[in-house]
Design a protein around this motif. Sequence first.
Motif, PDB file in Angstrom:
ATOM      1  N   VAL A   1       0.486  -1.476  -0.100  1.00 23.78           N
ATOM      2  CA  VAL A   1      -0.122   0.439   0.112  1.00 23.78           C
ATOM      3  C   VAL A   1       1.144   0.934  -0.458  1.00 23.78           C
ATOM      4  CG1 VAL A   1      -1.856   1.264   1.442  1.00 23.78           C
ATOM      5  CG2 VAL A   1      -2.213  -1.743   0.905  1.00 23.78           C
ATOM      6  N   PHE A   2       0.558   2.332  -0.497  1.00 24.23           N
ATOM      7  CA  PHE A   2       1.375   3.338  -1.317  1.00 24.23           C
ATOM      8  C   PHE A   2       0.314   4.293  -0.616  1.00 24.23           C
ATOM      9  CE2 PHE A   2       2.634   0.247  -3.121  1.00 24.23           C
ATOM     10  CZ  PHE A   2       4.540   0.247  -3.462  1.00 24.23           C
ATOM     11  N   GLN A   3       1.186   5.815  -0.168  1.00 23.82           N
ATOM     12  CA  GLN A   3       0.567   6.454   0.457  1.00 23.82           C
ATOM     13  C   GLN A   3       0.281   8.062  -1.104  1.00 23.82           C
ATOM     14  OE1 GLN A   3       1.776   7.870   4.385  1.00 23.82           O
ATOM     15  NE2 GLN A   3       4.069   7.756   3.719  1.00 23.82           N
ATOM     16  N   VAL A   4      -0.317   9.157  -1.040  1.00 23.37           N
ATOM     17  CA  VAL A   4      -0.880   9.909  -2.097  1.00 23.37           C
ATOM     18  C   VAL A   4       0.678   9.931  -3.095  1.00 23.37           C
ATOM     19  CG1 VAL A   4      -3.113  10.543  -0.741  1.00 23.37           C
ATOM     20  CG2 VAL A   4      -1.212  12.133  -1.046  1.00 23.37           C
ATOM     21  N   ASP A   5       1.752  10.359  -2.703  1.00 23.68           N
ATOM     22  CA  ASP A   5       2.707  10.406  -3.214  1.00 23.68           C
ATOM     23  C   ASP A   5       3.633   9.385  -4.218  1.00 23.68           C
ATOM     24  OD1 ASP A   5       3.818   9.588  -0.689  1.00 23.68           O
ATOM     25  OD2 ASP A   5       4.401  11.795   0.120  1.00 23.68           O
ATOM     26  N   ASP A   6       2.690   8.063  -3.320  1.00 22.75           N
ATOM     27  CA  ASP A   6       3.793   7.218  -3.915  1.00 22.75           C
ATOM     28  C   ASP A   6       5.010   6.584  -3.271  1.00 22.75           C
ATOM     29  OD1 ASP A   6       1.395   6.069  -5.792  1.00 22.75           O
ATOM     30  OD2 ASP A   6       2.334   7.208  -7.710  1.00 22.75           O
ATOM     31  N   SER A   7       5.067   7.258  -1.973  1.00 23.84           N
ATOM     32  CA  SER A   7       6.397   6.326  -0.832  1.00 23.84           C
ATOM     33  C   SER A   7       5.253   5.355  -0.336  1.00 23.84           C
ATOM     34  CB  SER A   7       6.520   7.899  -0.446  1.00 23.84           C
ATOM     35  OG  SER A   7       4.675   7.664   0.351  1.00 23.84           O
ATOM     36  N   PRO A   8       6.305   4.649   0.769  1.00 23.10           N
ATOM     37  CA  PRO A   8       5.536   3.030   0.689  1.00 23.10           C
ATOM     38  C   PRO A   8       4.535   3.344   2.215  1.00 23.10           C
ATOM     39  CG  PRO A   8       8.112   3.086   0.680  1.00 23.10           C
ATOM     40  CD  PRO A   8       7.376   4.613   0.022  1.00 23.10           C
ATOM     41  N   ARG A   9       4.011   2.494   1.938  1.00 22.10           N
ATOM     42  CA  ARG A   9       2.886   2.806   3.680  1.00 22.10           C
ATOM     43  C   ARG A   9       2.710   1.735   4.646  1.00 22.10           C
ATOM     44  NH1 ARG A   9       0.298   6.208   6.151  1.00 22.10           N
ATOM     45  NH2 ARG A   9      -1.736   5.437   7.267  1.00 22.10           N
ATOM     46  N   TYR A  10       3.096   0.999   4.075  1.00 24.90           N
ATOM     47  CA  TYR A  10       2.418  -1.078   4.506  1.00 24.90           C
ATOM     48  C   TYR A  10       2.375  -1.820   3.638  1.00 24.90           C
ATOM     49  CZ  TYR A  10      -2.594  -0.844   4.300  1.00 24.90           C
ATOM     50  OH  TYR A  10      -4.077  -0.784   4.664  1.00 24.90           O
ATOM     51  N   GLU A  11       3.337  -2.680   3.974  1.00 22.80           N
ATOM     52  CA  GLU A  11       2.829  -4.301   2.629  1.00 22.80           C
ATOM     53  C   GLU A  11       2.966  -5.038   4.038  1.00 22.80           C
ATOM     54  OE1 GLU A  11       6.796  -4.133   0.945  1.00 22.80           O
ATOM     55  OE2 GLU A  11       6.323  -2.369   0.307  1.00 22.80           O
ATOM     56  N   ALA A  12       2.475  -6.458   3.447  1.00 18.08           N
ATOM     57  CA  ALA A  12       1.758  -7.618   3.970  1.00 18.08           C
ATOM     58  C   ALA A  12       1.441  -8.589   3.278  1.00 18.08           C
ATOM     59  CB  ALA A  12       0.828  -7.371   5.292  1.00 18.08           C
ATOM     60  N   THR A  13       2.338 -10.265   3.612  1.00 14.52           N
ATOM     61  CA  THR A  13       1.446 -11.112   2.483  1.00 14.52           C
ATOM     62  C   THR A  13       0.750 -12.673   3.458  1.00 14.52           C
ATOM     63  OG1 THR A  13       2.769 -12.898   1.663  1.00 14.52           O
ATOM     64  CG2 THR A  13       3.786 -12.436   3.102  1.00 14.52           C
ATOM     65  N   ALA A  14      -0.191 -12.851   2.650  1.00 14.24           N
ATOM     66  CA  ALA A  14      -0.933 -13.869   2.891  1.00 14.24           C
ATOM     67  C   ALA A  14      -1.654 -14.396   1.658  1.00 14.24           C
ATOM     68  CB  ALA A  14      -2.223 -13.034   3.651  1.00 14.24           C
ATOM     69  N   THR A  15      -2.424 -14.799   1.717  1.00 14.23           N
ATOM     70  CA  THR A  15      -3.110 -16.076   1.109  1.00 14.23           C
ATOM     71  C   THR A  15      -4.335 -15.372   1.345  1.00 14.23           C
ATOM     72  OG1 THR A  15      -1.612 -17.678   1.761  1.00 14.23           O
ATOM     73  CG2 THR A  15      -3.614 -18.391   0.451  1.00 14.23           C
ATOM     74  N   TRP A  16      -4.853 -15.612  -0.407  1.00 12.58           N
ATOM     75  CA  TRP A  16      -6.416 -15.629  -0.701  1.00 12.58           C
ATOM     76  C   TRP A  16      -7.014 -16.948  -0.217  1.00 12.58           C
ATOM     77  CZ3 TRP A  16      -9.843 -11.014  -1.711  1.00 12.58           C
ATOM     78  CH2 TRP A  16      -9.234 -10.146  -2.279  1.00 12.58           C
ATOM     79  N   ILE A  17      -8.578 -16.298   0.300  1.00 15.17           N
ATOM     80  CA  ILE A  17      -9.226 -17.413   0.049  1.00 15.17           C
ATOM     81  C   ILE A  17     -10.120 -17.056   0.260  1.00 15.17           C
ATOM     82  CG2 ILE A  17     -10.039 -18.809   2.602  1.00 15.17           C
ATOM     83  CD1 ILE A  17      -7.371 -18.355   2.492  1.00 15.17           C
ATOM     84  N   HIS A  18     -11.099 -18.960  -0.243  1.00 13.24           N
ATOM     85  CA  HIS A  18     -11.638 -18.975  -1.591  1.00 13.24           C
ATOM     86  C   HIS A  18     -12.674 -19.557  -1.121  1.00 13.24           C
ATOM     87  CE1 HIS A  18     -10.125 -16.167  -4.299  1.00 13.24           C
ATOM     88  NE2 HIS A  18      -9.080 -16.846  -4.238  1.00 13.24           N
ATOM     89  N   ALA A  19     -13.327 -19.920  -0.059  1.00 15.00           N
ATOM     90  CA  ALA A  19     -13.745 -21.138   0.513  1.00 15.00           C
ATOM     91  C   ALA A  19     -15.616 -20.536   1.268  1.00 15.00           C
ATOM     92  CB  ALA A  19     -13.404 -21.660   1.766  1.00 15.00           C
ATOM     93  N   ASP A  20     -16.851 -21.361   0.492  1.00 16.93           N
ATOM     94  CA  ASP A  20     -18.326 -21.503   1.748  1.00 16.93           C
ATOM     95  C   ASP A  20     -18.463 -19.972   0.778  1.00 16.93           C
ATOM     96  OD1 ASP A  20     -18.339 -23.454   2.539  1.00 16.93           O
ATOM     97  OD2 ASP A  20     -17.225 -22.227   4.523  1.00 16.93           O
ATOM     98  N   GLY A  21     -18.564 -19.549  -0.566  1.00 11.18           N
ATOM     99  CA  GLY A  21     -18.295 -18.658  -1.244  1.00 11.18           C
ATOM    100  C   GLY A  21     -18.441 -17.285  -1.023  1.00 11.18           C
ATOM    101  N   LYS A  22     -17.506 -17.222  -0.193  1.00 10.86           N
ATOM    102  CA  LYS A  22     -16.717 -16.044  -0.039  1.00 10.86           C
ATOM    103  C   LYS A  22     -15.444 -16.199  -0.381  1.00 10.86           C
ATOM    104  CE  LYS A  22     -19.122 -15.567   4.914  1.00 10.86           C
ATOM    105  NZ  LYS A  22     -18.469 -15.588   6.556  1.00 10.86           N
ATOM    106  N   HIS A  23     -14.507 -14.795  -0.323  1.00  9.26           N
ATOM    107  CA  HIS A  23     -13.560 -14.593  -1.184  1.00  9.26           C
ATOM    108  C   HIS A  23     -12.729 -13.226  -0.351  1.00  9.26           C
ATOM    109  CE1 HIS A  23     -14.481 -17.011  -4.859  1.00  9.26           C
ATOM    110  NE2 HIS A  23     -15.905 -16.028  -4.351  1.00  9.26           N
ATOM    111  N   TYR A  24     -11.970 -13.569   0.144  1.00 10.12           N
ATOM    112  CA  TYR A  24     -10.728 -13.096   1.105  1.00 10.12           C
ATOM    113  C   TYR A  24      -9.761 -12.716   1.450  1.00 10.12           C
ATOM    114  CZ  TYR A  24     -11.340 -16.094   5.293  1.00 10.12           C
ATOM    115  OH  TYR A  24     -11.535 -17.040   6.182  1.00 10.12           O
TER     116      TYR A  24
END
Length: 298
Positions: A136-159
């Motif tokens: 995620v980057f700020q309005v001036d395109d400088s860094p803000r925060y970063e994280a890694t995780a798996t997209w979950i697709h189960a029981d009709g949910k996507h998160y």
Amino acid sequence: MKKTIRGIFALMLAATVSQAQNPQDAVAIKSMCGCYEVDFQFGETFSPDKNYKFYENEHSKGLEWVQLVEDAKGKIVLQHLLIVNDSASTEKYIVKHWRQDWLYQNKNVLAYDRDNAWNNKTYSDKDVKGQWTQKVFQVDDSPRYEATATWIHADGKHYWESTADSPLPRREHTIRNDYNVLRRTNRHEITTYGWVHDQDNDKINRSEAGDRLIAQEKGINTYKKVENSRCEAAQKWWKENEKFWAAVRKEWDVVLSKNQGLRMEAAVDNKPLYRHLSKLKPEQTAEVKPIIEKFVKK
């Protein structure tokens, strides 16, 4: 010799499998594009200090266009543009809002420390297998925060859900000094009407002595999809300014490609970076590099 060949084949097969993307991931990420009525709500919920005075809840609304900037193998870039004065009788003003880059099986992230400083963090192949990093980057395109995780697709949910430290949000950085790190647990969930950015945040005072929790807050940002025609002003603005912001992203890519972390000045000549960039015209791309260089500490 046979064992060696089998071993090599097994490694090649494992590498091929690990690189395979779930096609639902990219569909979910790109489904966040479009025109949205957005409802932003934040409220503090807890403090370990019995004498803490809770801040009032915040509630605001807006119209936002989410532009697909890049769609490559293993990389998807989305730019948010906020439309001010959403009325047929008033002139619309476009605010370049936050940007989110999604990288597949990315091993290098910037971890926010404090005082406009980020440190490099490296994961192993095993750590990020099948995962997407959200940068995620700020309005001036400088860094803000970063994280890694798996997209979950189960029981009709996507998160997708992960936790990362970040600077104070713009809504508070000019009115508070009792905390200097926002630890954000972000959940992006695709819904039938659009998507939700659900947040559980810790407001932390970080010092050499360690972290001290000041308060916790709940944030719910709801994106309700509307006709794209309502965001025509933002689409037009992007066409007129996309080359300029491509130059800004390119310069930041050069800075961050060194993988040495980042230390930034909060202001130069008493002005933050976004104010310096906002004064430039779309054709003034040559002036981007020297401005950014003034803000990056050696």
